[in-house]
Design an enzyme around this catalytic site. Structure first.
Site, mmCIF file in Angstrom:
data_model
loop_
_atom_site.group_PDB
_atom_site.id
_atom_site.type_symbol
_atom_site.label_atom_id
_atom_site.label_comp_id
_atom_site.label_asym_id
_atom_site.label_seq_id
_atom_site.Cartn_x
_atom_site.Cartn_y
_atom_site.Cartn_z
ATOM 1 C CB CYS A 112 -37.766 13.722 -84.237
ATOM 2 S SG CYS A 112 -38.544 12.765 -85.771
ATOM 3 C CG HIS A 226 -37.042 9.939 -81.532
ATOM 4 N ND1 HIS A 226 -38.330 10.427 -80.908
ATOM 5 C CD2 HIS A 226 -37.242 9.738 -82.864
ATOM 6 C CE1 HIS A 226 -39.009 10.944 -81.860
ATOM 7 N NE2 HIS A 226 -38.598 10.428 -83.152
ATOM 8 C CD GLU A 228 -37.241 10.738 -77.503
ATOM 9 O OE1 GLU A 228 -38.094 10.463 -78.416
ATOM 10 O OE2 GLU A 228 -36.343 11.141 -77.939
#
Length: 266
Positions: A112, A226, A228
């Site tokens: 990002c 994202h 994660e």
């Protein structure tokens, strides 16, 4: 010992006195301990000297997402709109750190804001509010949603370059289909791609969603979403961190091997 993986921090006010703190989301710590199989090292937003002092000891680098935007002075862009969060200390740390990591073959995964930093560090520019541009999507949604699963859930699809570096680390179904569903929590995006970057994924409105560093000697990929957030139940998000972690482990083995040879010679 697991590879040491640096996680870029932001400088943020904390507590009732707004004391400057260096912070990174727990999601990055957990994913480094999880599929990346590394030891997380939080890198304070302490300026350019950090790369010279810490980089030789790192086996990988994650450039994190953040609510703050890269200061437009770094790419000769117009001033941000009033109220736009900036983090000059982070910029001063990450931009030279990115260049040093690539030069020294340290595996790098930019997420990002991290992908935006990667583009700026290598000479590219950014659009500051994609949603204000004609024909473009609002990529900031659903970032304003109070429900975490809605906020970080899949927001749109991306088209993937099936022969690219990103595709090679994804699961076979995603690679063969050339498509991937991603979340979307950003305002900024690539305007002019840096000379050393190659676009590898695109949103339906043409926004660049993933890049690789051409000529890099190690893993060097940026994604605008994202992964994660959902690696525990999304196979492609997990695959990105598995591949990154393997690159970090290989770098550690090579680094310690060279160190061992040098110590033996002494």
């Amino acid at each position: 010992m697991r590879p040491l993986i640096g996680i870029s921090c932001c400088q943020k006010p904390f507590g009732i006195f707004g004391t400057p703190n260096h912070a990174a989301s727990d999601s990055y710590v957990r994913v480094v301990r999880g599929p990346a199989h590394g030891t997380p090292v939080l890198l304070p937003a302490a300026g350019e000297d950090l790369s010279e002092e810490l980089l030789p000891h790192l086996d990988g680098l994650i450039l994190t997402g953040s609510r703050s935007n890269v200061w437009p002075g770094h790419y000769d862009g117009p001033a941000h709109a009033d109220g736009t969060p900036e983090d000059h200390c982070r910029d001063a740390t990450t931009l030279p750190l990115i260049r040093a990591a690539i030069e020294n073959g340290v595996p790098l995964l930019a997420i990002c804001r991290g992908m935006q930093e990667l583009n700026v560090a290598l000479g590219g520019s950014l659009d500051q509010r994609i949603q204000d541009l004609p024909g473009r999507m609002d990529h900031s949604t659903p970032s304003d949603q109070p429900i975490p699963r809605v906020r970080t859930g899949k927001a749109h699809g991306v088209r993937i370059e099936t022969e690219g570096a990103l595709a090679r680390v994804l699961t076979p179904p995603a690679r063969q289909a050339g498509r991937l569903a991603v979340n979307s929590l950003h305002n900024q995006g690539v305007q002019r791609l840096a000379p050393r970057l190659v676009a590898e994924a695109w949103a339906p409105d043409g926004t660049v969603e993933a890049v690789r560093v051409e000529g890099a000697t190690a893993f060097a990929i940026g994604v605008q979403w994202h992964p994660e957030y959902d690696w525990e139940h999304d196979a492609d998000s997990r695959a990105i961190f598995l591949a990154f972690g393997q690159a970090c482990a290989a770098h550690r083995a090579a680094r310690l091997g060279h160190t061992g040879l040098a110590q033996a010679a002494e």
